[in-house]
Design a protein around this motif. Structure first.
Motif, PDB file in Angstrom:
ATOM      1  N   GLU A  52      -7.027 -44.365 -14.396  1.00  0.00           N
ATOM      2  CA  GLU A  52      -5.975 -43.797 -14.972  1.00  0.00           C
ATOM      3  C   GLU A  52      -6.803 -43.302 -16.158  1.00  0.00           C
ATOM      4  N   ARG A 112      -3.316 -51.127 -10.617  1.00  0.00           N
ATOM      5  CA  ARG A 112      -2.181 -49.695 -10.195  1.00  0.00           C
ATOM      6  C   ARG A 112      -0.802 -49.932  -9.907  1.00  0.00           C
ATOM      7  N   ASP A 141       5.904 -34.054 -13.746  1.00  0.00           N
ATOM      8  CA  ASP A 141       4.519 -34.933 -14.012  1.00  0.00           C
ATOM      9  C   ASP A 141       5.006 -36.627 -12.768  1.00  0.00           C
ATOM     10  N   THR A 176       2.496 -35.760  -9.731  1.00  0.00           N
ATOM     11  CA  THR A 176       1.229 -35.150 -10.331  1.00  0.00           C
ATOM     12  C   THR A 176      -0.272 -35.730  -9.890  1.00  0.00           C
ATOM     13  N   ASP A 177       0.403 -37.152  -9.404  1.00  0.00           N
ATOM     14  CA  ASP A 177      -0.397 -37.799  -8.700  1.00  0.00           C
ATOM     15  C   ASP A 177       0.186 -38.604  -7.821  1.00  0.00           C
ATOM     16  N   ASP A 178      -0.963 -39.754  -6.801  1.00  0.00           N
ATOM     17  CA  ASP A 178      -0.276 -39.812  -5.995  1.00  0.00           C
ATOM     18  C   ASP A 178       0.701 -41.287  -5.992  1.00  0.00           C
ATOM     19  N   TRP A 179       1.563 -41.884  -6.961  1.00  0.00           N
ATOM     20  CA  TRP A 179       2.330 -42.367  -7.819  1.00  0.00           C
ATOM     21  C   TRP A 179       2.850 -43.119  -6.507  1.00  0.00           C
TER      22      TRP A 179
END
Length: 171
Positions: free
Chosen positions: A29, A89, A109, A112-115
């Motif tokens: 992050e 994580r 939102d 926008t990441d690989d959460w």
């Protein structure tokens, strides 16, 4: 690490903040270019370690590998261990849920990441991760839901995760 004339409370606050930064850094992050300023802020909070002082004087444009190495050395000098990447994580996932519940993030939102790839362990984490699509445009395709239903289910899952018992201390 040695005190620099600051109060113990201020110094402990610096340690807590740097521990949080270590967790966020490990979770991907915080980019390396932000670490020199973070080192300067840790010094201002009362921490004092040789590599922390050195890193605080570096430009954002320094080699990212050098910045990472110096930051990790500074953490070591301060007695702060880098958390396991998976644990970091999972903490990040909880911060994401809390920010979503607080209205700081939109449903778009979240994609926008690989959460959605996070290795969830608790029921709350699994419920939240299961609702995070790979991209914002694929909500109906990925989840088989209309957008309003998905948003409502996502908010319930995020609230449950944000209010769940915290993970082990450290992040």
């Amino acid at each position: 690490m040695r005190a620099t004339g600051t109060t113990g409370a201020r110094q402990n606050g610096g340690l807590n903040s740097l521990g949080e930064v270590a967790c966020r850094y490990r979770a991907g992050e915080i980019p390396p270019e932000d670490l020199p300023m973070i080192a300067a802020e840790a010094l201002a909070a009362g921490l004092d370690a040789p590599t922390l002082c050195e890193l605080a004087g570096w430009p954002r444009t320094a080699d990212p590998r050098d910045i990472r190495e110096a930051f990790e050395q500074a953490l070591c000098e301060c007695g702060i261990a880098l958390p396991d990447p998976a644990v970091a994580r999972r903490h990040g996932l909880r911060r994401l849920a809390a920010r979503f519940v607080a209205g700081e993030l939109t449903t778009a939102d979240l994609a926008t990441d690989d959460w959605w790839e996070t290795e969830a362990e608790t029921a709350e984490e699994c419920a939240f991760v299961a609702l995070i699509p790979q991209c914002a445009c694929c909500v109906a395709y990925t989840l088989g839901l209309d957008e309003r239903q998905w948003d409502a289910e996502l908010r319930v899952a995020a609230a449950a995760l944000a209010s769940a018992s915290p993970l082990a201390p450290g992040c």
